[in-house]
Write a protein that holds these residues in place. Structure first.
Motif, mmCIF file in Angstrom:
data_model
loop_
_atom_site.group_PDB
_atom_site.id
_atom_site.type_symbol
_atom_site.label_atom_id
_atom_site.label_comp_id
_atom_site.label_asym_id
_atom_site.label_seq_id
_atom_site.Cartn_x
_atom_site.Cartn_y
_atom_site.Cartn_z
ATOM 1 N N GLN A 324 6.553 38.516 48.544
ATOM 2 C CA GLN A 324 7.394 39.006 47.460
ATOM 3 C C GLN A 324 8.510 37.987 47.222
ATOM 4 O OE1 GLN A 324 8.022 42.976 49.413
ATOM 5 N NE2 GLN A 324 7.822 43.708 47.321
ATOM 6 N N ARG A 325 8.835 37.759 45.958
ATOM 7 C CA ARG A 325 9.899 36.828 45.598
ATOM 8 C C ARG A 325 10.933 37.554 44.752
ATOM 9 N NH1 ARG A 325 5.025 34.324 45.129
ATOM 10 N NH2 ARG A 325 4.687 32.450 46.393
ATOM 11 N N LYS A 326 12.201 37.242 45.019
ATOM 12 C CA LYS A 326 13.278 37.948 44.322
ATOM 13 C C LYS A 326 14.344 36.956 43.887
ATOM 14 C CE LYS A 326 16.817 41.487 45.184
ATOM 15 N NZ LYS A 326 17.311 42.462 46.187
ATOM 16 N N VAL A 327 14.719 37.030 42.618
ATOM 17 C CA VAL A 327 15.826 36.260 42.067
ATOM 18 C C VAL A 327 16.919 37.240 41.667
ATOM 19 C CG1 VAL A 327 16.587 34.695 40.248
ATOM 20 C CG2 VAL A 327 14.307 34.446 41.234
ATOM 21 N N LEU A 328 18.150 36.999 42.107
ATOM 22 C CA LEU A 328 19.254 37.933 41.862
ATOM 23 C C LEU A 328 20.481 37.197 41.358
ATOM 24 C CD1 LEU A 328 20.428 40.916 43.973
ATOM 25 C CD2 LEU A 328 22.083 39.136 43.441
ATOM 26 N N LEU A 329 21.140 37.792 40.362
ATOM 27 C CA LEU A 329 22.423 37.312 39.853
ATOM 28 C C LEU A 329 23.389 38.488 39.854
ATOM 29 C CD1 LEU A 329 21.228 35.244 36.755
ATOM 30 C CD2 LEU A 329 21.864 34.347 38.999
ATOM 31 N N GLY A 330 24.636 38.249 40.271
ATOM 32 C CA GLY A 330 25.589 39.346 40.326
ATOM 33 C C GLY A 330 27.013 38.914 40.044
ATOM 34 N N LEU A 331 27.774 39.794 39.389
ATOM 35 C CA LEU A 331 29.195 39.618 39.135
ATOM 36 C C LEU A 331 29.933 40.848 39.630
ATOM 37 C CD1 LEU A 331 29.158 38.287 35.445
ATOM 38 C CD2 LEU A 331 29.964 37.000 37.432
ATOM 39 N N SER A 332 31.076 40.660 40.259
ATOM 40 C CA SER A 332 31.883 41.793 40.698
ATOM 41 C C SER A 332 33.358 41.416 40.635
ATOM 42 C CB SER A 332 31.512 42.226 42.122
ATOM 43 O OG SER A 332 31.780 41.194 43.054
ATOM 44 N N GLY A 333 34.195 42.424 40.502
ATOM 45 C CA GLY A 333 35.627 42.170 40.436
ATOM 46 C C GLY A 333 36.415 43.434 40.685
ATOM 47 N N ARG A 334 37.674 43.247 41.025
ATOM 48 C CA ARG A 334 38.587 44.362 41.272
ATOM 49 C C ARG A 334 39.969 43.958 40.790
ATOM 50 N NH1 ARG A 334 38.677 48.922 44.694
ATOM 51 N NH2 ARG A 334 40.765 49.535 45.391
ATOM 52 N N TYR A 335 40.646 44.900 40.112
ATOM 53 C CA TYR A 335 41.968 44.605 39.573
ATOM 54 C C TYR A 335 42.877 45.806 39.806
ATOM 55 C CZ TYR A 335 45.672 43.256 36.336
ATOM 56 O OH TYR A 335 46.881 42.922 35.795
ATOM 57 N N ASP A 336 44.070 45.550 40.358
ATOM 58 C CA ASP A 336 45.058 46.603 40.598
ATOM 59 C C ASP A 336 45.854 46.829 39.321
ATOM 60 O OD1 ASP A 336 44.283 46.838 43.251
ATOM 61 O OD2 ASP A 336 45.684 45.283 43.912
ATOM 62 N N LEU A 337 45.595 47.960 38.664
ATOM 63 C CA LEU A 337 46.318 48.282 37.438
ATOM 64 C C LEU A 337 47.801 48.506 37.724
ATOM 65 C CD1 LEU A 337 43.715 50.731 35.865
ATOM 66 C CD2 LEU A 337 44.025 48.301 35.364
ATOM 67 N N ARG A 338 48.083 49.147 38.835
ATOM 68 C CA ARG A 338 49.433 49.311 39.364
ATOM 69 C C ARG A 338 49.288 49.707 40.815
ATOM 70 N NH1 ARG A 338 51.138 54.594 39.786
ATOM 71 N NH2 ARG A 338 49.928 56.208 38.690
ATOM 72 N N ASP A 339 50.375 49.859 41.521
ATOM 73 C CA ASP A 339 50.304 50.210 42.939
ATOM 74 C C ASP A 339 49.538 51.516 43.120
ATOM 75 O OD1 ASP A 339 51.740 47.992 43.557
ATOM 76 O OD2 ASP A 339 53.677 49.026 43.775
ATOM 77 N N GLY A 340 48.472 51.457 43.912
ATOM 78 C CA GLY A 340 47.692 52.650 44.219
ATOM 79 C C GLY A 340 46.593 52.962 43.232
ATOM 80 N N VAL A 341 46.458 52.196 42.150
ATOM 81 C CA VAL A 341 45.410 52.439 41.152
ATOM 82 C C VAL A 341 44.637 51.141 40.941
ATOM 83 C CG1 VAL A 341 44.856 53.185 38.815
ATOM 84 C CG2 VAL A 341 46.808 54.198 40.020
ATOM 85 N N ALA A 342 43.329 51.159 41.234
ATOM 86 C CA ALA A 342 42.512 49.944 41.166
ATOM 87 C C ALA A 342 41.248 50.189 40.362
ATOM 88 C CB ALA A 342 42.149 49.462 42.568
#
Length: 413
Positions: A324-342
């Motif tokens: 079996q062959r697998k090609v994968l692409l991925g993007l991820s991110g995280r941003y703190d809108l304000r203290d305690g909220v992401a």
């Protein structure tokens, strides 16, 4: 299921007895937690035509214990996952999860004993992990226990030699899977040539057995690693392995593990290529060749990353290897809108093809989540995910489409 629970409980009991002996000199940390959640899923069984919508209530209590001191360290956790299906697509389910790791040293760190046991859900197909995107599809319960006594020899010239034995026991319940046992003897040598530059070499012999077949595997390798600052490294390991199955199949292959990482300030990059034998519920031996690259950047209020990989899975228990062959692409991110909220975002896509793959080779996933810290012990989280399995990337004809919405309250002590 009773056998699985007994195995987990027995391992936990053994670790607890070993922890109790030097308890007076140890530092303990006990952490209870619970997750209360509700999931809406408009295609619970990932069907292209007969979609089943359901609301799933989940209650997930967990207990964790860590301890260190007096020549040992251990981490134990045990949790339950209760699932109630409001529209009776399934009867209620009760899963057990456990993770146990213990390390003990004697005689000035000369004699060591490592113990571990994990009991959890895993994907039936190692090439496509679906545990985090589905509660019920293509999964099995796995218990993987290991015990490893070994000796650490400090040799002249800043050299060390590690000689030891490993015993593994892998079993599956509530699904398909081949139970296995493994006896493994090994010797690993390393020497620090200069600061950050380490030369290594190793030899191992393993006997792996199941109720259908057995194999002997020998491996030998030499390697070099150079660390030259935080986030900057270069390493390479090259070797050869030989496998001999009782059924008469023999194989011999090179293997390697080569990688490099560099912190450019604006971006951090890593690339690598490696060969390893992956635990596969479907076979006694699966050889995984993978090539990967990652780019990441940290911001004042979050991070972003990109990853790409190519993997090949070769099932070696037959005369003609299934691949079996697998090609994968991925993007991820995280941003703190304000203290305690992401806010978190992720996009990924992979294509799987080969001898064992049926329909819909394309797998696309997109999701967004929001976490709100109500206090230092409580987080309210919500997440939306869309999953698509397709025959063709540019067409949704006869595709599998899934929408999941999860709301949960995570409480810790």
């Amino acid at each position: 299921m009773r056998t699985a629970i007994f195995t987990v409980a027995s391992t936990a009991g053994a670790l607890a007895l070993l922890v109790a002996a030097p308890a007076r000199a140890a530092d303990f940390r006990f952490t209870p937690s619970i997750i209360l959640g509700e999931e809406y899923n408009d295609n619970l069984f990932q069907s292209p035509r007969a979609q089943k919508t359901d609301f799933v209530t989940r209650v997930q209590p967990n207990l964790a214990l860590s301890a260190q001191g007096g020549g040992f360290k251990t981490d134990l956790s045990y949790g339950l996952d209760y699932r109630y299906f409001a529209k009776n697509s399934r009867r209620y389910e009760l899963d057990h999860r456990a993770s146990m790791n213990g390390g003990f040293s004697f005689f000035d760190d000369f004699l060591h004993l490592d113990l571990s046991d994990t009991y959890s859900r895993v994907s039936s197909n190692v090439a496509r992990d679906v545990v985090n995107e589905s509660l019920v599809v293509n999964q099995t319960l796995q218990n993987n226990a290991q015990i490893s006594p070994y000796l650490s020899w400090h040799l002249p010239g800043d050299s060390t030699l590690k000689t030891g034995y490993r015993y593994r026991d892998t079993r599956y319940w509530s699904g398909t899977g081949i139970d296995k046992t493994e006896h493994d003897g090994y010797a690993e040598w390393s020497r620090e040539l200069s600061q950050g530059l380490v030369l290594s070499a190793a030899y191992s012999f393993a006997h792996v057995a199941s109720n259908t077949d057995a194999l002997d595997r020998q491996e030998v390798y030499a390697g070099l690693r150079y660390d030259y600052g935080t986030g900057n490294f270069l390493y390479g390991k090259f070797g050869y392995d030989w496998q001999s199955f009782d059924s008469g199949v023999n194989s011999s292959d090179p293997f390697w593990d080569v990688g490099a990482g560099r912190d450019f300030g604006v971006l951090t990059a890593a690339v690598g290529t490696k060969v390893q034998y992956t635990e596969d519920p479907q076979t006694l031996s699966t050889r995984n060749v993978s090539h990967y690259a990652t780019l990441s950047r940290a911001f004042a209020r979050g991070f972003a990353s990109f990853n790409a990989s190519y993997s090949k899975y070769e099932k070696e228990q037959v005369l003609v290897r299934d691949v079996q062959r697998k090609v994968l692409l991925g993007l991820s991110g995280r941003y703190d809108l304000r203290d305690g909220v992401a806010l978190s975002l992720n996009l990924s896509g992979d294509r799987l093809d080969g001898d064992l793959v049926g329909e819909r080779p394309y797998h696309l996933v997109g999701g967004a989540g929001l976490d709100w810290a109500l206090s230092s012990h409580a987080v309210l989280g919500t997440n939306y995910t869309h999953i698509s399995y397709r025959n063709h990337l540019d067409s949704a004809a006869d595709s599998v489409e899934v929408n999941r919405v999860i709301v949960e309250l995570r409480l810790t002590r």
